[in-house]
Enzyme design. Structure first.
Site, PDB file in Angstrom:
ATOM      1  N   LYS A 268      -7.164  -4.957  -2.797  1.00  0.00           N
ATOM      2  CA  LYS A 268      -7.925  -5.428  -1.642  1.00  0.00           C
ATOM      3  C   LYS A 268      -8.816  -4.319  -1.123  1.00  0.00           C
ATOM      4  CE  LYS A 268      -4.122  -4.190   1.370  1.00  0.00           C
ATOM      5  NZ  LYS A 268      -4.855  -3.177   2.167  1.00  0.00           N
TER       6      LYS A 268
ATOM      7  N   CYS B 256      -2.077  -2.513   7.739  1.00  0.00           N
ATOM      8  CA  CYS B 256      -1.974  -3.447   6.616  1.00  0.00           C
ATOM      9  C   CYS B 256      -0.695  -4.267   6.638  1.00  0.00           C
ATOM     10  CB  CYS B 256      -2.153  -2.699   5.310  1.00  0.00           C
ATOM     11  SG  CYS B 256      -3.867  -2.120   5.163  1.00  0.00           S
TER      12      CYS B 256
ATOM     13  N   ASP C 103       0.786  -1.249   0.000  1.00  0.00           N
ATOM     14  CA  ASP C 103       0.000   0.000   0.000  1.00  0.00           C
ATOM     15  C   ASP C 103       0.817   1.299   0.000  1.00  0.00           C
ATOM     16  OD1 ASP C 103      -1.906  -1.972   0.285  1.00  0.00           O
ATOM     17  OD2 ASP C 103      -2.773  -1.217   2.139  1.00  0.00           O
TER      18      ASP C 103
END
Ligand code: VGL
Ligand code: ZN
Length: 205
Positions: free
Chosen positions: A106, A151, A8
Site C-alpha cells: 500500500k 496504519c 507494516d
C-alpha cells in the site's frame, strides 16, 4: 474463520529506521508467538515510490510533522520511509514469514497516502484485502503491528466498516505518538467503533 493481520513490521518503522516507532521491536517476539495460533496470516507492507507526497522532502520548506494538502485532504508529512525495493521497506529479519498467505502492499500512489491495509486515505482505491479475506472465508480479524496511531488504527476501522469481527491485540502493537497520548486515543477510538481490545495472552496457548 479467523485471520491474523500483521501491519507494516518493516525496518523503517523499527528502532534505527527512518520513521522508528519507539520500542517497535518489542512486538516482534509477541507477533511470532501469536503466529503459532493462526492458520491464516496476511501481512501489509508500506511500499512508497521515492516521489511519494507523504515525504516532507518532496515539498518545499516542509519538515516532518508538518501538514500539507495532498490531492484535497490533509496529509501529515513524514521522513522518507519504506521506499520500494530498499532495505527500510523490508520486513524485519526476525519476523517469521513461513505461514503467510499473502502480502498486501500500500502507499504506491504518490498522490495519496494509504494508512489502512484495505483502502487509501481518500477511500478511492481498494487494495483487494477485504475481498480476498472474504473469498477465503475469513469473517474475523486480529490486528497486530505498527503503528497503533496510524496504519493499525485505520486498518482496524476499515475492517469494522467492511463487516469483519475485529480484535486489536494491544500488546502486539506500538504507536508513533507524535503527541504523547496518540496511541491511547487511537485505542479508545477503535474500541468505540466496535473493535474488541485484547491481550496476546488471551490467544497464546
Ligand atoms: C505508517 C506513517 C506513514 C504506519 C506508514 O505504518 O503506521 N505511518 N506511513
Ligand atoms: Zn508510509
Amino acid at each position: 474463520m479467523k485471520a491474523l493481520l500483521i501491519i507494516d513490521v518493516q525496518n523503517d518503522f523499527l528502532p534505527g529506521g527512518a520513521l522508528a516507532v519507539p520500542d517497535g521491536d518489542q512486538i516482534i517476539p509477541v507477533i511470532n508467538r501469536l503466529q503459532e495460533s493462526f492458520d491464516f496470516i496476511v501481512a501489509t507492507q508500506d511500499w512508497h515510490p521515492a516521489n511519494h507526497g507523504s515525504f516532507a522532502a518532496n515539498h518545499k520548506n516542509k519538515n516532518p510533522g508538518e501538514s500539507v494538502n495532498l490531492s484535497g485532504i490533509e496529509q501529515i508529512l513524514w521522513p522518507i520511509h519504506c521506499v520500494q525495493d530498499t532495505l527500510g521497506a523490508e520486513f524485519h529479519p526476525e519476523l517469521k514469514r513461513k505461514k503467510w498467505k499473502a502480502v498486501f502492499q500500500k502507499g504506491t500512489n504518490p498522490y495519496v497516502d494509504s494508512y489502512s491495509g484495505f483502502f487509501d486515505n481518500q477511500r478511492l482505491q481498494d487494495t483487494g484485502l477485504g475481498d480476498y479475506l472474504k473469498g477465503q472465508g475469513i469473517d474475523t480479524v486480529y490486528v497486530a503491528g505498527l503503528a497503533t496511531d496510524y496504519c493499525v488504527k485505520f486498518t482496524v476501522l476499515d475492517a469494522l466498516s467492511e463487516g469483519f469481527n475485529t480484535y486489536l491485540i494491544e500488546d502486539a502493537t506500538k504507536g508513533v505518538n507524535l503527541s504523547p497520548n496518540d496511541s491511547e486515543r487511537a485505542i479508545t477510538e477503535m474500541s468505540k467503533a466496535g473493535s474488541e481490545v485484547i491481550k496476546s495472552s488471551s490467544i497464546i496457548i
